[in-house]
Design a protein around this motif. Structure first.
Motif, PDB file in Angstrom:
ATOM      1  N   ILE A   1       3.532   1.608   2.866  1.00 23.49           N
ATOM      2  CA  ILE A   1       4.914   2.393   2.455  1.00 23.49           C
ATOM      3  C   ILE A   1       4.535   3.800   2.337  1.00 23.49           C
ATOM      4  N   GLY A   2       5.131   4.504   2.919  1.00 21.72           N
ATOM      5  CA  GLY A   2       4.925   5.983   2.608  1.00 21.72           C
ATOM      6  C   GLY A   2       6.188   6.765   2.351  1.00 21.72           C
ATOM      7  N   SER A   3       7.052   7.392   3.027  1.00 19.41           N
ATOM      8  CA  SER A   3       8.029   8.434   2.579  1.00 19.41           C
ATOM      9  C   SER A   3       8.984   7.372   1.792  1.00 19.41           C
ATOM     10  N   PRO A   4       9.301   6.214   2.356  1.00 18.28           N
ATOM     11  CA  PRO A   4      10.414   5.567   1.329  1.00 18.28           C
ATOM     12  C   PRO A   4      10.188   5.251  -0.083  1.00 18.28           C
ATOM     13  N   LEU A   5       8.959   5.630  -0.297  1.00 18.56           N
ATOM     14  CA  LEU A   5       8.191   5.602  -1.773  1.00 18.56           C
ATOM     15  C   LEU A   5       7.758   6.596  -2.292  1.00 18.56           C
TER      16      LEU A   5
ATOM     17  N   VAL B   1       1.097  -1.292  -0.029  1.00 16.59           N
ATOM     18  CA  VAL B   1       0.100   0.191  -0.139  1.00 16.59           C
ATOM     19  C   VAL B   1       0.794   1.154  -0.179  1.00 16.59           C
ATOM     20  N   GLY B   2       0.918   1.966  -0.998  1.00 20.84           N
ATOM     21  CA  GLY B   2       1.651   3.148  -1.014  1.00 20.84           C
ATOM     22  C   GLY B   2       0.886   4.378  -0.433  1.00 20.84           C
TER      23      GLY B   2
ATOM     24  N   PRO C   1       2.561  -4.040   8.681  1.00 16.42           N
ATOM     25  CA  PRO C   1       3.294  -3.059   9.208  1.00 16.42           C
ATOM     26  C   PRO C   1       3.318  -1.861   8.394  1.00 16.42           C
ATOM     27  N   THR C   2       3.505  -0.585   9.172  1.00 12.95           N
ATOM     28  CA  THR C   2       3.467   0.609   8.393  1.00 12.95           C
ATOM     29  C   THR C   2       4.050   1.708   9.317  1.00 12.95           C
ATOM     30  N   GLY C   3       4.759   2.193   8.469  1.00  7.92           N
ATOM     31  CA  GLY C   3       5.761   3.424   9.133  1.00  7.92           C
ATOM     32  C   GLY C   3       7.151   2.970   9.071  1.00  7.92           C
ATOM     33  N   GLY C   4       7.836   3.390   7.998  1.00  6.43           N
ATOM     34  CA  GLY C   4       9.316   3.195   7.813  1.00  6.43           C
ATOM     35  C   GLY C   4       9.703   1.908   7.193  1.00  6.43           C
ATOM     36  N   VAL C   5       8.471   1.017   6.804  1.00  8.12           N
ATOM     37  CA  VAL C   5       9.092  -0.103   5.862  1.00  8.12           C
ATOM     38  C   VAL C   5       9.913   0.235   4.708  1.00  8.12           C
TER      39      VAL C   5
END
Length: 213
Positions: A180-184, A16-17, A158-162
């Motif tokens: 997956i947030g900011s790493p993508l 999930v982006g 898991p969410t946050g920093g993956v």
């Protein structure tokens, strides 16, 4: 506008982006780039500018190949709004039975945020399709593995920093999906309109998952 979440699409690639805080133009370009990289599920957080309009427009544009959902859904009103504008799944950072019931009544899966074993179990008991374990970067794969011991029946995301590098460790710990947030969707890259980087990063995440699936 309502519609069904494509579970088959998600099960093939349960990434999930997460787009938070971007306007429609930026989100559109970012989703387009990530989809070219293979991503098939995105979440627009409701604390983004004109989030409801973004969800509606992005679903119209990409819904045939990308699941478009709403994140940071914290109230019943938020849930109704997100569903009305076409979100095919709901992500909430909290465990709220009434909110989860709104999603269940609309046949829209709820990905429910929790941290402690009691919260994780309560979210699942109330009808969460998936329990979002947050913040993953603070808790780490070992914590997820510990949760899976007494609660093996619960699907954890898991969410946050993956990151590309940590995805395999979370998968070994028992994760069945990954937020997956900011790493993508990196804010600096998006501000610079570095869409090639977004596409390449999406491809890296897709490849990382397929390597362990």
């Amino acid at each position: 506008m309502t519609g069904l979440f494509d579970w088959e699409r998600f099960q093939k690639l349960p990434l999930v982006g997460i787009l938070r805080g971007f306007d429609l133009a930026a989100s559109h370009a970012a989703v387009q780039s990530a989809a070219l990289g293979g991503l098939t599920t995105v979440e627009i957080t409701l604390n983004s500018p004109d989030a409801a309009s973004q969800i509606e427009r992005l679903r119209d544009e990409f819904g045939d190949r990308v699941n478009v959902g709403a994140g940071t859904v914290c109230t019943i009103e938020d849930a109704h709004l997100a569903i009305q504008c076409g979100a095919t799944f709901i992500v909430t950072p909290i465990v709220d039975g009434d909110l989860i019931q709104v999603c269940r009544d609309a046949d829209v899966p709820a990905f429910v945020g929790a941290m402690t074993p009691s919260e994780v179990f309560q979210a699942w008991k109330l009808g969460a399709a998936i329990v979002k374990v947050f913040p993953a970067d603070v808790l780490g794969p070992a914590y997820l593995h510990s949760l899976r011991g007494p609660l093996p029946q619960i699907s954890l995301m898991p969410t946050g920093g993956v990151t590309v590098e940590s995805l395999a460790s979370f998968h070994r710990a028992g994760a069945i999906a990954f937020g997956i947030g900011s790493p993508l969707f990196n804010a600096q890259r998006i501000a610079a309109q570095d869409w090639d980087w977004i596409q390449e990063q999406a491809t890296r995440f897709v490849d990382a998952y397929r390597a362990v699936a």
